[in-house]
Design an enzyme around this catalytic site. Sequence first.
Site, PDB file in Angstrom:
ATOM      1  N   ASP A 184       0.910  -1.198   0.064  1.00  0.00           N
ATOM      2  CA  ASP A 184       0.169   0.030   0.005  1.00  0.00           C
ATOM      3  C   ASP A 184       0.996   1.283  -0.034  1.00  0.00           C
ATOM      4  OD1 ASP A 184      -3.106   0.552   0.588  1.00  0.00           O
ATOM      5  OD2 ASP A 184      -2.116   2.067   1.715  1.00  0.00           O
ATOM      6  N   ASP A 202      -7.473  -8.486  -4.947  1.00  0.00           N
ATOM      7  CA  ASP A 202      -7.494  -7.052  -4.187  1.00  0.00           C
ATOM      8  C   ASP A 202      -8.297  -6.074  -5.245  1.00  0.00           C
ATOM      9  OD1 ASP A 202      -6.824  -4.391  -3.450  1.00  0.00           O
ATOM     10  OD2 ASP A 202      -5.000  -4.673  -3.675  1.00  0.00           O
ATOM     11  N   HIS A 254      -6.554  -7.086  -0.667  1.00  0.00           N
ATOM     12  CA  HIS A 254      -5.511  -6.122  -0.465  1.00  0.00           C
ATOM     13  C   HIS A 254      -4.392  -6.119   0.624  1.00  0.00           C
ATOM     14  CE1 HIS A 254      -3.898  -1.880  -0.925  1.00  0.00           C
ATOM     15  NE2 HIS A 254      -4.325  -1.712   0.399  1.00  0.00           N
TER      16      HIS A 254
END
Length: 292
Positions: free
Chosen positions: A111, A245, A271
């Site tokens: 991320d 994701d 994710h």
Amino acid sequence: MIELPTFITRLYPYRPHFAATVFGRMHYVDQGEGRPVLLVHGNPTWSFLYRKVMAGLAGGPYRVVAPDLIGLGLSDKPREVSAHSLRRHGESLLELVRGLDLKDVVLVVQDWGGPMGAWMAARAEGRVTGLVVMNTALLKPERFRTTAFHRFSQMPLVSDVAFRLLNFPVPVLGRTQGDPASISGDVARAYAWPLRRVVDRAAPLALARMVPNGPEHPTMAELTEGDAWARSFQGPVELVWGVKDPILGRALRRHREVFPRARVTETPAGHFLQEEVPGEIVAAIRRVADAR
């Protein structure tokens, strides 16, 4: 000293450490001895996300360091959305790496940890020598197609209410997973706990708004610098991806192109793949750390 509730400490039995940075006091886990492995999370999580990975690396020849980004976890929480920038987050990571004198680092990112870690590595005088990349946008965008989540974050007032008052997106993290039950019960409560106070919820909104929606976005300069570092990086690289994701599953293609020699592990995770496939991540870290 921050007292964690027992439902967290049962899952996350790590002694807290704190470092002063330009952006505030940063909490981090520091476990083991050996080659440094730096685990960098993203929005809106904290080092708790890596607890299974840390457990899998325990006993190996690794010094595992897992910081909480400023504004998240047990780190300081600036109350203004405008306080956050990619540069400030990158600078705080760089201060931690220099302060702990970490060298020959295996950098593990997911991320927002990807762009922040890459910008840090670009300024770290060659301290990063191995890389594991997971569900991130490490590279500057070619096209500005933001997700519905990021477009929503740019909507005045309504996004402030959702992020500030309702703690969005923390209550719905499970919806980004291959297995929604992987973030439920005490695990879901553990992600919400550091953001239990309304005044502490600036970071999730700020980080969502930091996703560029055009070439003039203020984040682009740092993304460009991190992109250049990634493209020039010559150390061992592995990609571990959650293909279910809904946010960054399709970003694997670009990272394959930039790292054509990298070993790629595709998984049925979502994710936050650290919750679903920690064993695959640990294996990738070990391979990168052992490659010389």
